[in-house]
Design a protein around this motif. Structure first.
Motif, PDB file in Angstrom:
ATOM      1  N   GLY A 193     -12.494   9.048 -63.254  1.00  0.00           N
ATOM      2  CA  GLY A 193     -13.702   8.443 -62.717  1.00  0.00           C
ATOM      3  C   GLY A 193     -13.961   8.792 -61.263  1.00  0.00           C
ATOM      4  O   GLY A 193     -15.012   8.453 -60.727  1.00  0.00           O
ATOM      5  N   THR A 194     -13.035   9.488 -60.611  1.00  0.00           N
ATOM      6  CA  THR A 194     -13.248   9.908 -59.223  1.00  0.00           C
ATOM      7  C   THR A 194     -14.355  10.956 -59.191  1.00  0.00           C
ATOM      8  O   THR A 194     -14.300  11.946 -59.919  1.00  0.00           O
ATOM      9  N   VAL A 195     -15.363  10.727 -58.358  1.00  0.00           N
ATOM     10  CA  VAL A 195     -16.482  11.659 -58.223  1.00  0.00           C
ATOM     11  C   VAL A 195     -16.328  12.388 -56.892  1.00  0.00           C
ATOM     12  O   VAL A 195     -15.971  11.788 -55.877  1.00  0.00           O
ATOM     13  N   TYR A 196     -16.599  13.683 -56.899  1.00  0.00           N
ATOM     14  CA  TYR A 196     -16.463  14.488 -55.691  1.00  0.00           C
ATOM     15  C   TYR A 196     -17.534  15.577 -55.694  1.00  0.00           C
ATOM     16  O   TYR A 196     -18.157  15.854 -56.721  1.00  0.00           O
ATOM     17  N   VAL A 197     -17.756  16.170 -54.539  1.00  0.00           N
ATOM     18  CA  VAL A 197     -18.685  17.282 -54.395  1.00  0.00           C
ATOM     19  C   VAL A 197     -17.920  18.440 -53.787  1.00  0.00           C
ATOM     20  O   VAL A 197     -17.240  18.280 -52.772  1.00  0.00           O
ATOM     21  N   LEU A 198     -18.027  19.605 -54.431  1.00  0.00           N
ATOM     22  CA  LEU A 198     -17.394  20.826 -53.935  1.00  0.00           C
ATOM     23  C   LEU A 198     -18.458  21.903 -53.788  1.00  0.00           C
ATOM     24  O   LEU A 198     -19.388  21.970 -54.579  1.00  0.00           O
TER      25      LEU A 198
ATOM     26  N   ARG B  65      -8.971  17.509 -61.392  1.00  0.00           N
ATOM     27  CA  ARG B  65      -8.400  17.907 -60.101  1.00  0.00           C
ATOM     28  C   ARG B  65      -7.159  17.084 -59.773  1.00  0.00           C
ATOM     29  O   ARG B  65      -6.671  17.122 -58.659  1.00  0.00           O
ATOM     30  N   GLY B  66      -6.687  16.281 -60.739  1.00  0.00           N
ATOM     31  CA  GLY B  66      -5.490  15.485 -60.502  1.00  0.00           C
ATOM     32  C   GLY B  66      -5.751  14.149 -59.845  1.00  0.00           C
ATOM     33  O   GLY B  66      -4.824  13.484 -59.383  1.00  0.00           O
TER      34      GLY B  66
ATOM     35  N   CYS C 109     -16.446  15.069 -61.786  1.00  0.00           N
ATOM     36  CA  CYS C 109     -15.810  13.791 -62.078  1.00  0.00           C
ATOM     37  C   CYS C 109     -14.489  14.059 -62.772  1.00  0.00           C
ATOM     38  O   CYS C 109     -14.411  14.888 -63.688  1.00  0.00           O
ATOM     39  N   GLU C 110     -13.469  13.356 -62.337  1.00  0.00           N
ATOM     40  CA  GLU C 110     -12.151  13.463 -62.962  1.00  0.00           C
ATOM     41  C   GLU C 110     -12.198  12.813 -64.341  1.00  0.00           C
ATOM     42  O   GLU C 110     -12.512  11.631 -64.469  1.00  0.00           O
ATOM     43  N   PRO C 111     -11.928  13.584 -65.407  1.00  0.00           N
ATOM     44  CA  PRO C 111     -11.960  13.007 -66.757  1.00  0.00           C
ATOM     45  C   PRO C 111     -10.685  12.227 -67.065  1.00  0.00           C
ATOM     46  O   PRO C 111      -9.630  12.504 -66.503  1.00  0.00           O
ATOM     47  N   ALA C 112     -10.809  11.261 -67.979  1.00  0.00           N
ATOM     48  CA  ALA C 112      -9.620  10.572 -68.501  1.00  0.00           C
ATOM     49  C   ALA C 112      -9.128  11.305 -69.741  1.00  0.00           C
ATOM     50  O   ALA C 112      -7.925  11.407 -69.970  1.00  0.00           O
TER      51      ALA C 112
END
Length: 187
Positions: A73-78, A68-69, A133-136
């Motif tokens: 490692g940023t975790v979010y809930v949608l 999501r840009g 989770c935002e992947p690297a």
């Protein structure tokens, strides 16, 4: 009475951080969760997930690496609904990939394709949440990158909060009220 909940880890362990959902599901499978919660690792088996969801669940939680840009490692809930899944391109987007997604790819794991298969089966996944989770990196390799591996524990805590809130009958019964508190637990 609390409805049934499906927690589905998805992703490809051979593509680095794409294995995030699989690792979170592995940890949750060993957790002490209520009987009305089913945890499963679906990997890249979208058709299997669609058929299992057709059994009927009040809430479905998909766990996946989804760019999501944000910083890795940023975790979010949608909350997902028709047309806003992470794999769907906006209508008319140049060079978009949604139209090229094969609807009956038994190994495809795009949420919009899985939900589309459910529609074809005449079924409904209930409320669908994505713990992402935002992947690297999603290049061919085994193992999660350091920031994504560090995010696994946070995702496990978030899912536990969603289950706990649903079991307590908080809010609308899906546990989304637990997200705000869980999201603030560092990461």
């Amino acid at each position: 009475m609390t409805g049934r909940m499906m927690i589905a880890g998805v992703g490809n362990i051979f593509l680095g951080d794409d294995g995030f959902g699989v690792e979170v599901a592995r940890r949750l499978a060993d957790a002490d969760l209520p009987d009305w919660v089913r945890v499963a690792d679906y990997g890249i088996s979208g058709m299997h997930l669609a058929y299992d969801l057709a059994e009927g669940f009040e809430t479905t939680i998909l766990i996946d690496a989804s760019p999501r840009g944000e910083p890795p490692g940023t975790v979010y809930v949608l909350e997902l609904s028709a047309g806003n899944s992470p794999a769907a391109d906006p209508p008319g987007a140049p060079g978009g990939t949604s139209a090229a997604l094969p609807l009956l790819d038994g190994h495809g794991m795009q949420p919009d394709v899985v939900l589309g298969m459910l529609d074809m089966l005449g079924a409904d996944a209930g409320r669908v949440l994505l713990v992402g989770c935002e992947p690297a990196s999603i290049e061919a390799r085994m193992g999660l990158s350091a920031p994504v591996a560090a995010a696994v524990d946070q995702a496990v805590r978030i899912v536990h909060g969603l289950v706990r809130a649903a079991g307590d009958g908080a809010g609308d019964g899906t546990g989304t009220e637990a997200v705000a508190g869980s999201m603030s637990e560092g990461g």
